[in-house]
Design a protein around this motif. Structure first.
Motif, PDB file in Angstrom:
ATOM      1  N   ASP A  73      87.074  30.034 -57.147  1.00 54.25           N
ATOM      2  CA  ASP A  73      86.640  31.057 -58.086  1.00 54.25           C
ATOM      3  C   ASP A  73      87.898  31.799 -58.535  1.00 54.25           C
ATOM      4  O   ASP A  73      88.463  32.598 -57.777  1.00 54.25           O
ATOM      5  CB  ASP A  73      85.653  32.000 -57.368  1.00 54.25           C
ATOM      6  N   VAL A 102      84.301  27.390 -59.431  1.00 60.85           N
ATOM      7  CA  VAL A 102      83.066  28.179 -59.365  1.00 60.85           C
ATOM      8  C   VAL A 102      82.997  29.005 -60.651  1.00 60.85           C
ATOM      9  O   VAL A 102      83.937  29.712 -60.991  1.00 60.85           O
ATOM     10  CB  VAL A 102      83.090  29.139 -58.164  1.00 60.85           C
ATOM     11  N   ARG A 107      77.414  30.915 -59.432  1.00 59.81           N
ATOM     12  CA  ARG A 107      77.059  32.078 -58.597  1.00 59.81           C
ATOM     13  C   ARG A 107      75.599  32.460 -58.806  1.00 59.81           C
ATOM     14  O   ARG A 107      74.871  32.763 -57.862  1.00 59.81           O
ATOM     15  CB  ARG A 107      77.981  33.259 -58.919  1.00 59.81           C
TER      16      ARG A 107
END
Ligand code: IMP
Length: 399
Positions: A73, A102, A107
């Motif tokens: 991320d 990510v 998420r």
């Protein structure tokens, strides 16, 4: 010499501290699995660093590698590096061009899915990112550099997941990810080649495990696991290295056991004793702040971690938390129905621990403490090399 440092339990064993402690002896610290679900806490001169993506060893000025087996991320990575910079630490990091990314879609999917199946994930988008990877619709670091292709990929994911993401949102996310990638472009490498060249030129590598043996997607307490091979077998696919380049494996275990999230935990304690250990050990998740479940040491789990990872030496952490107890139960085997088991079976929720009771100790010089260590060594078949009795670097004994 290349060393792996692996969690032997459910994560949170104190790998961050041990990696930080050992990092001085290595040139490169490489992570190969997981993402910002990990929370490695390192305390240095009274200051607490919570690292999620950056390998812990960078605090020692080492190069930190993020392998292709990780899910990254970039928003979290950027924030983490900014926080380190505020403390005067500007590490060199190398990110695999092949690592999966990510995105906000991942998420969101993590939160949605976990409402239905309730594993108690960290909601960091980890599972969904591995999912798009194996589904062959994932987004790799290298894919972030072409914005038109990136938009197509985001739309594809949104279609697969019936998310109906609006065009302006696709536009926004793609711009954000592309601009993050541009910021990191000088750190992106084909790590499998970069790392092998580094090793050939004489550099040594410490492989930093994330999570723990019992959260491994194949060998952990499935389905209450994370979505990667957290064990040492994950190193090779997660960095693109042949197994012969790993020389030694060190396991890290707490002197007791903790777990965050749902799933079987045979030696779990409830009530007053649990609260005492939780408070004394500050057992709250580094990533989510959730109170950790706590319990006694579970030797079948340590035996299994040893077998799976090829562990020879162990770092035992948080021994100070047990100090002062009169008697300490340690699970030596399980009773699973009519069977006695030395290793956790695939249906661990059907097992009860069989305890032996060891004398407690008041100081690390006590014979009873030595007996605790010897008991673990004998029952698990390892050597305890490091004992950690506090969060600071100095609170470490090398045996
Ligand atoms: P996920 O990795 O966010 O999908 O979460 C799956 C399970 O692994 C949950 O029970 C989490 O609490 C646990 N988990 C993931 N990463 C860590 C970690 O670094 N330490 C401890 N537990 C973790």
């Amino acid at each position: 010499m290349n060393l792996a440092v692996m969690g032997m339990q459910f994560g949170d064993e104190g790998k961050g501290k041990i990696v930080d402690y050992l990092a001085e002896r290595f040139d490169i610290i490489a992570r190969y699995c997981g993402g910002s679900n990990a929370g490695h806490t390192v305390v240095w001169h009274g200051k607490k660093f919570k690292l999620h993506l950056v390998p812990s060893g960078v605090l020692r000025g080492k190069i930190g590698v993020l392998g292709n087996g990780m899910v990254i991320d970039l928003e979290v990575l950027k924030k983490e590096l900014e926080e380190l910079k505020d403390e005067g630490i500007e590490p060199r990091i190398v990110i695999s061009s092949r690592a999966h990314v990510v995105t906000p879609l991942h998420r969101e999917m993590d939160a949605l899915e976990d409402k239905i199946r309730n594993i108690g994930t960290t909601k960091r988008g980890i599972g969904p990112t591995y999912e798009t990877k194996v589904k062959r619709i994932g987004i790799r670091i290298i894919d972030l550099f072409n914005r038109e292709e990136l938009k197509k990929k985001l739309r594809l994911i949104s279609r697969f997941w019936n998310m109906d993401v609006r065009d302006d949102e696709i536009e926004r996310v793609s711009r954000m990810l592309h601009s993050l990638a541009m910021e990191f472009r000088n750190s992106v490498e084909d790590v499998e080649i970069w790392l092998q060249k580094a090793i050939s030129s004489g550099k040594s590598v410490l492989f930093e495990g994330a999570q723990g043996a019992m959260l491994d997607v194949d060998f952990g307490t499935y389905p209450f696991v994370t979505s990667s091979n957290t064990n040492s077998l994950g190193i090779f696919s997660g960095l693109g290295l042949p197994p012969k380049l790993l020389d030694k494996v060190m396991g890290v275990s707490k002197a007791y056991t903790t777990r965050v999230g749902e799933g079987p935990f045979p030696t779990e304690l409830k009530g007053k004793m649990a609260e005492e250990l939780r408070e004394k050990g500050h057992e709250y998740g580094a990533t989510t702040g959730r109170p950790r479940r706590v319990g006694w040491l579970d030797l079948p789990i340590l035996r299994y971690a040893t077998l799976l990872n090829g562990i020879e030496e162990v770092a035992l952490t948080k021994v100070d938390v047990l100090q002062g107890l009169k008697e300490i139960p340690v699970a030596v085997k399980y009773r699973c129905g009519n069977e006695i088991k030395e290793y956790p079976p695939p249906l661990l929720n059907k097992c009860e621990p069989i305890y032996e009771y060891l004398d407690g100790w008041d100081s690390l010089e006590d014979e009873a403490f030595k007996r605790y260590l010897e008991f673990i060594e004998k029952n698990v078949g390892v050597k305890i090399r490091i004992v950690s009795y506090g969060a600071e670097r100095e609170e470490t004994l090398e045996l």
